[in-house]
Design a protein around this motif. Structure first.
Motif, PDB file in Angstrom:
ATOM      1  N   GLU A  13      -1.445  -3.470  -4.598  1.00 15.50           N
ATOM      2  CA  GLU A  13      -2.310  -2.493  -3.932  1.00 15.50           C
ATOM      3  C   GLU A  13      -2.820  -3.042  -2.608  1.00 15.50           C
ATOM      4  O   GLU A  13      -3.101  -4.241  -2.502  1.00 15.50           O
ATOM      5  N   PRO A  14      -2.957  -2.183  -1.600  1.00 16.17           N
ATOM      6  CA  PRO A  14      -2.547  -0.774  -1.606  1.00 16.17           C
ATOM      7  C   PRO A  14      -1.029  -0.627  -1.479  1.00 16.17           C
ATOM      8  O   PRO A  14      -0.351  -1.568  -1.058  1.00 16.17           O
ATOM      9  N   TYR A  15      -0.527   0.542  -1.853  1.00 19.86           N
ATOM     10  CA  TYR A  15       0.898   0.856  -1.739  1.00 19.86           C
ATOM     11  C   TYR A  15       1.347   0.633  -0.294  1.00 19.86           C
ATOM     12  O   TYR A  15       0.620   0.995   0.626  1.00 19.86           O
ATOM     13  N   PRO A  16       2.520   0.039  -0.051  1.00 18.21           N
ATOM     14  CA  PRO A  16       3.595  -0.309  -0.995  1.00 18.21           C
ATOM     15  C   PRO A  16       3.498  -1.722  -1.552  1.00 18.21           C
ATOM     16  O   PRO A  16       4.441  -2.181  -2.202  1.00 18.21           O
ATOM     17  N   GLY A  17       2.402  -2.411  -1.333  1.00 17.09           N
ATOM     18  CA  GLY A  17       2.241  -3.754  -1.840  1.00 17.09           C
ATOM     19  C   GLY A  17       2.824  -4.807  -0.917  1.00 17.09           C
ATOM     20  O   GLY A  17       3.522  -4.498   0.051  1.00 17.09           O
ATOM     21  N   ALA A  18       2.515  -6.066  -1.213  1.00 13.60           N
ATOM     22  CA  ALA A  18       2.989  -7.183  -0.386  1.00 13.60           C
ATOM     23  C   ALA A  18       4.370  -7.631  -0.848  1.00 13.60           C
ATOM     24  O   ALA A  18       4.684  -7.595  -2.035  1.00 13.60           O
ATOM     25  N   ARG A  19       5.150  -8.086   0.124  1.00 13.30           N
ATOM     26  CA  ARG A  19       6.515  -8.532  -0.173  1.00 13.30           C
ATOM     27  C   ARG A  19       6.668 -10.004   0.185  1.00 13.30           C
ATOM     28  O   ARG A  19       6.153 -10.450   1.205  1.00 13.30           O
ATOM     29  N   PRO A  20       7.407 -10.753  -0.626  1.00 15.17           N
ATOM     30  CA  PRO A  20       7.749 -12.116  -0.217  1.00 15.17           C
ATOM     31  C   PRO A  20       8.604 -12.078   1.051  1.00 15.17           C
ATOM     32  O   PRO A  20       9.361 -11.132   1.270  1.00 15.17           O
ATOM     33  N   GLY A  21       8.479 -13.107   1.859  1.00 15.06           N
ATOM     34  CA  GLY A  21       9.274 -13.169   3.086  1.00 15.06           C
ATOM     35  C   GLY A  21      10.632 -13.772   2.857  1.00 15.06           C
ATOM     36  O   GLY A  21      11.233 -14.325   3.785  1.00 15.06           O
ATOM     37  N   GLY A 113       3.931  14.486   1.007  1.00 14.06           N
ATOM     38  CA  GLY A 113       3.001  14.681  -0.102  1.00 14.06           C
ATOM     39  C   GLY A 113       2.395  13.382  -0.588  1.00 14.06           C
ATOM     40  O   GLY A 113       2.904  12.293  -0.305  1.00 14.06           O
ATOM     41  N   LEU A 114       1.284  13.486  -1.333  1.00 11.02           N
ATOM     42  CA  LEU A 114       0.625  12.323  -1.910  1.00 11.02           C
ATOM     43  C   LEU A 114       1.070  12.135  -3.365  1.00 11.02           C
ATOM     44  O   LEU A 114       1.530  13.071  -4.012  1.00 11.02           O
ATOM     45  N   ARG A 115       0.915  10.898  -3.860  1.00  7.58           N
ATOM     46  CA  ARG A 115       1.258  10.632  -5.249  1.00  7.58           C
ATOM     47  C   ARG A 115       0.196  11.224  -6.172  1.00  7.58           C
ATOM     48  O   ARG A 115      -1.014  11.062  -5.931  1.00  7.58           O
ATOM     49  N   LYS A 116       0.616  11.867  -7.255  1.00  7.99           N
ATOM     50  CA  LYS A 116      -0.332  12.464  -8.191  1.00  7.99           C
ATOM     51  C   LYS A 116      -1.096  11.397  -8.967  1.00  7.99           C
ATOM     52  O   LYS A 116      -2.237  11.620  -9.369  1.00  7.99           O
ATOM     53  N   THR A 117      -0.466  10.231  -9.161  1.00  6.65           N
ATOM     54  CA  THR A 117      -1.093   9.206  -9.995  1.00  6.65           C
ATOM     55  C   THR A 117      -2.333   8.591  -9.360  1.00  6.65           C
ATOM     56  O   THR A 117      -3.323   8.327 -10.044  1.00  6.65           O
ATOM     57  N   ASP A 118      -2.292   8.357  -8.046  1.00  5.03           N
ATOM     58  CA  ASP A 118      -3.410   7.662  -7.407  1.00  5.03           C
ATOM     59  C   ASP A 118      -3.801   8.212  -6.049  1.00  5.03           C
ATOM     60  O   ASP A 118      -4.698   7.685  -5.389  1.00  5.03           O
ATOM     61  N   GLY A 119      -3.144   9.281  -5.605  1.00  2.00           N
ATOM     62  CA  GLY A 119      -3.502   9.897  -4.335  1.00  2.00           C
ATOM     63  C   GLY A 119      -3.035   9.149  -3.105  1.00  2.00           C
ATOM     64  O   GLY A 119      -3.346   9.544  -1.977  1.00  2.00           O
ATOM     65  N   GLN A 120      -2.277   8.062  -3.295  1.00  2.32           N
ATOM     66  CA  GLN A 120      -1.762   7.344  -2.137  1.00  2.32           C
ATOM     67  C   GLN A 120      -0.522   8.053  -1.589  1.00  2.32           C
ATOM     68  O   GLN A 120       0.157   8.805  -2.293  1.00  2.32           O
ATOM     69  N   ARG A 121      -0.228   7.776  -0.313  1.00  2.18           N
ATOM     70  CA  ARG A 121       0.942   8.404   0.302  1.00  2.18           C
ATOM     71  C   ARG A 121       2.139   7.481   0.109  1.00  2.18           C
ATOM     72  O   ARG A 121       2.087   6.308   0.492  1.00  2.18           O
ATOM     73  N   PRO A 122       3.232   7.976  -0.479  1.00  2.00           N
ATOM     74  CA  PRO A 122       4.411   7.143  -0.683  1.00  2.00           C
ATOM     75  C   PRO A 122       5.306   7.113   0.541  1.00  2.00           C
ATOM     76  O   PRO A 122       5.161   7.913   1.478  1.00  2.00           O
ATOM     77  N   ALA A 123       6.246   6.187   0.513  1.00  3.00           N
ATOM     78  CA  ALA A 123       7.235   6.088   1.579  1.00  3.00           C
ATOM     79  C   ALA A 123       8.467   6.908   1.232  1.00  3.00           C
ATOM     80  O   ALA A 123       8.742   7.204   0.067  1.00  3.00           O
ATOM     81  N   THR A 124       9.212   7.266   2.246  1.00  2.00           N
ATOM     82  CA  THR A 124      10.520   7.864   2.074  1.00  2.00           C
ATOM     83  C   THR A 124      11.424   7.306   3.167  1.00  2.00           C
ATOM     84  O   THR A 124      10.944   6.665   4.111  1.00  2.00           O
ATOM     85  N   VAL A 204       1.602   2.246  10.551  1.00  2.00           N
ATOM     86  CA  VAL A 204       0.330   2.765  10.019  1.00  2.00           C
ATOM     87  C   VAL A 204       0.196   2.300   8.579  1.00  2.00           C
ATOM     88  O   VAL A 204       1.119   2.483   7.773  1.00  2.00           O
ATOM     89  N   ASP A 205      -0.955   1.696   8.218  1.00  2.00           N
ATOM     90  CA  ASP A 205      -1.140   1.229   6.846  1.00  2.00           C
ATOM     91  C   ASP A 205      -1.524   2.384   5.924  1.00  2.00           C
ATOM     92  O   ASP A 205      -1.668   3.527   6.361  1.00  2.00           O
ATOM     93  N   GLN A 206      -1.693   2.077   4.640  1.00  2.00           N
ATOM     94  CA  GLN A 206      -1.951   3.120   3.652  1.00  2.00           C
ATOM     95  C   GLN A 206      -3.246   3.887   3.947  1.00  2.00           C
ATOM     96  O   GLN A 206      -3.281   5.121   3.816  1.00  2.00           O
TER      97      GLN A 206
END
Length: 353
Positions: A13-21, A113-124, A204-206
């Motif tokens: 959190e927040p979506y999409p989360g941190a990624r290893p480099g 659209g926003l995610r129904k589970t947590d209201g965050q905006r997903p990527a596409t 732009v961040d979440q």
């Protein structure tokens, strides 16, 4: 870095989360860095001691890279904590192999659209001419892909497709053409247009994305082929590098010829070729001089590969390899050490049979 890392070093959190480099293999809440190595049968090494990735996977009773399918991870699926969530909530099993990749002409953008589970905006995913981003390719087993289907709402929120737009290149130089990906299936997962343009997740961040206002795009601009049913690892690639008796004019050419379309192309693959003394050569991964051979395009790999697997037998492992230009193809490498087998620096010819 050879030490394992834990999920808490890469929060979800927040979506999409941190990624290893870096590339990584993940199991039971821990990840191990994965690095390219042309001397490994799989082409990669993992964890402390630098085990061949295929050996590491076999040690966990799981399929090698050749038994996995490349799926572009441009959102939360590249986050280690998300992998653990998939295990706990959706029953994901076995190690996840996530290899970093450079994506050209493609971008992760915010969806309408926003995610129904947590209201965050997903990527596409969207076409993005002139844009270069770094994402990942998850090499998934058939069982893992079914879990991803459920997670992504295949057929409802996202569709599973083969993407022909842009270029996806792994850290070892391999180009993953026709990569599998989940792209928007309805307006909620179409790109959000703000002032007529999609908004890249990189810009732009979440928190900012949640406040965006606009309209859904009519299209994501991608050239895709929808996947119907369950894909298999043998679907990709549709090319074979032949360096021994399967080459045109040699002993086993009649076996492979019915499956070949187009003309065989001269090609070369970095490696070491040895004479087994049994009428066929042994290829082992290695740096340095290239082994000459031919690149064959297969009309239907799913039909051809089982026939070739039977011909090659247990002495060889079928693996995916990258030619110097990045093209990925199947080839057969000698499983055992070559010992004192004579080196064939000029390639395999009929006289050696």
């Amino acid at each position: 870095m050879t030490q394992p890392f834990t999920d808490d070093s890469h929060p979800a959190e927040p979506y999409p989360g941190a990624r290893p480099g870096h590339c990584f293999a993940h199991l039971d809440g821990a990840g191990w860095p994965v690095t390219p190595d042309p001397t490994a049968v799989s082409g990669w090494r993992v964890g402390p001691g630098g085990s061949d990735l295929d050996d590491w996977l076999a040690g966990h009773g799981e399929p090698p890279l050749a038994g996995r399918m490349p799926v572009l991870a441009y959102g939360s699926n590249a986050n280690p904590a998300k992998v653990t969530w998939l295990r706990e909530e959706l029953g994901l099993t076995g190690p996840a192999v996530v290899l970093r990749a450079r994506c050209e002409g493609l971008a992760a953008v915010w969806a309408a659209g926003l995610r129904k589970t947590d209201g965050q905006r997903p990527a596409t995913l969207a076409a993005a001419p002139g844009v270069e981003e770094e994402h990942a390719v998850w090499f998934a087993t058939a069982e893992q892909l079914r879990v991803l289907d459920r997670c992504e709402g295949r057929g409802l929120r996202y569709q599973l497709v083969r993407v022909r737009t842009g270029r996806v290149t792994l850290f070892n130089g391999a180009v993953v053409d026709s990569v599998l990906a989940y792209t928007g299936a309805g307006w909620r997962r179409m790109p959000l247009l703000v002032n007529g343009r999609p908004v890249r997740c990189a810009d732009v961040d979440q928190r900012g994305a949640h406040r965006l206002a606009g309209r859904p795009a009519d299209t994501d601009g991608l050239d895709v082929t929808p996947v119907h049913g369950d894909p298999t690892p043998d679907d990709w690639p549709d090319r074979l590098f032949a360096y021994g008796t399967l080459q045109p004019g040699l002993a086993a050419w009649p076996l492979v010829e019915p499956f070949v379309i187009g003309d065989p192309e001269p090609a070369a693959l970095p490696g070491a070729l040895h004479d087994t003394g049994l009428g066929y050569p042994a290829l082992r991964p290695a740096g340095g001089p290239a082994v000459p051979g031919h690149l064959l395009r297969l009309a239907n790999p799913e039909d051809a590969l089982p026939v070739l697997d039977e011909y090659e037998g247990d002495e060889y492992a079928r693996v995916r390899v990258a030619l110097p230009d990045g093209q990925v193809c199947w080839t057969y490498v000698w499983r055992s050490e070559v010992g004192d087998m004579p080196r064939l620096d000029g390639g395999w010819v009929e006289d050696h049979r």
